[in-house]
Design an enzyme around this catalytic site. Structure first.
Site, PDB file in Angstrom:
ATOM      1  N   THR A   1       0.839  -1.197   0.000  1.00 32.63           N
ATOM      2  CA  THR A   1       0.000   0.000   0.000  1.00 32.63           C
ATOM      3  C   THR A   1       0.870   1.241   0.000  1.00 32.63           C
ATOM      4  OG1 THR A   1      -2.005   0.914   0.959  1.00 32.63           O
ATOM      5  CG2 THR A   1      -0.233   0.388   2.493  1.00 32.63           C
TER       6      THR A   1
ATOM      7  N   LYS B   1      -8.571   2.698   2.786  1.00 32.78           N
ATOM      8  CA  LYS B   1      -7.579   2.533   3.854  1.00 32.78           C
ATOM      9  C   LYS B   1      -7.487   3.751   4.764  1.00 32.78           C
ATOM     10  CE  LYS B   1      -5.046  -0.166   0.526  1.00 32.78           C
ATOM     11  NZ  LYS B   1      -3.873  -0.202  -0.339  1.00 32.78           N
TER      12      LYS B   1
ATOM     13  N   GLY C   1      -4.754   6.650   8.427  1.00 33.58           N
ATOM     14  CA  GLY C   1      -4.576   5.699   7.346  1.00 33.58           C
ATOM     15  C   GLY C   1      -3.713   4.557   7.837  1.00 33.58           C
TER      16      GLY C   1
ATOM     17  N   SER D   1       4.527   0.097   1.124  1.00 37.71           N
ATOM     18  CA  SER D   1       5.545  -0.249   0.136  1.00 37.71           C
ATOM     19  C   SER D   1       5.864   0.905  -0.800  1.00 37.71           C
ATOM     20  CB  SER D   1       5.099  -1.464  -0.674  1.00 37.71           C
ATOM     21  OG  SER D   1       3.896  -1.173  -1.355  1.00 37.71           O
TER      22      SER D   1
END
Length: 186
Positions: free
Chosen positions: A14, A46, A58, A137
């Protein structure tokens, strides 16, 4: 994915970015949910708003674990009169010392009108430099793009910078996508 999460060396799958420009604070997230090398969903949400949109949050990592953390954070916020920093520190202390919580595989970015914080399972509550924070990521890609855009004299708003930065991250990180959701702190 689990190995990275268990070692807390980096969360994959994400991109979450939060930044402040002037009096405007925004948080952005992509919509991709990955399981290994497969995209399971491309339109996940998210982000959450808390305390009547005065706090935005988040997550990166396990969805179920993140929702557990959101619930714990909401409890802390209620207990501490919506004081974000104190609530985040209390959550991090619990996260680090509670046997059940220590196994949760997620990270949070939370923000109110005065603070941006990264909360991790290592007991960290980090206030980032330059009013920009990112996790996941694609977080480093989004962070780099946002720093570059914030360092130049640009008329772009916080929301526009976040959106451009998230698209740059999605172009580079295969675990992120272009389905961007943005929330503002009110």
């Amino acid at each position: 994915m689990s190995d990275n999460l268990n070692n807390n060396t980096g969360l994959r799958g994400t991109t979450i970015l939060c930044l402040k420009k002037g009096n405007e604070i925004v948080i952005a997230a992509d919509g991709q949910v990955s399981l290994g090398n497969m995209v399971m969903k491309s339109t996940a949400r998210k982000l959450r708003t808390l305390c009547n949109n005065k706090i935005v949050a988040g997550f990166a990592g396990s969805t179920a674990d993140a929702f557990t953390l959101f619930e714990r954070l909401e409890t802390k916020l209620e207990k501490h009169s919506n004081q974000l920093v104190r609530s985040a520190v209390e959550l991090a202390k619990d996260w680090r010392t509670d046997k059940y919580l220590r196994r949760l595989e997620a990270m949070l970015i939370v923000a109110d009108k005065n603070n941006i914080l990264i909360v991790s399972g290592n007991g960290d509550v980090i206030e980032p430099e330059n009013n920009i924070a990112a996790i996941g990521s694609g977080g480093f890609f989004a962070l780099s793009a946002a720093r570059a855009l914030m360092s130049i004299d640009t008329p772009l708003s916080a929301e526009e910078i976040a959106l451009k930065s998230m698209h740059i991250a999605a172009d580079i990180c295969i675990m992120s996508n272009h389905n961007i959701i943005i929330e503002k702190v009110i």
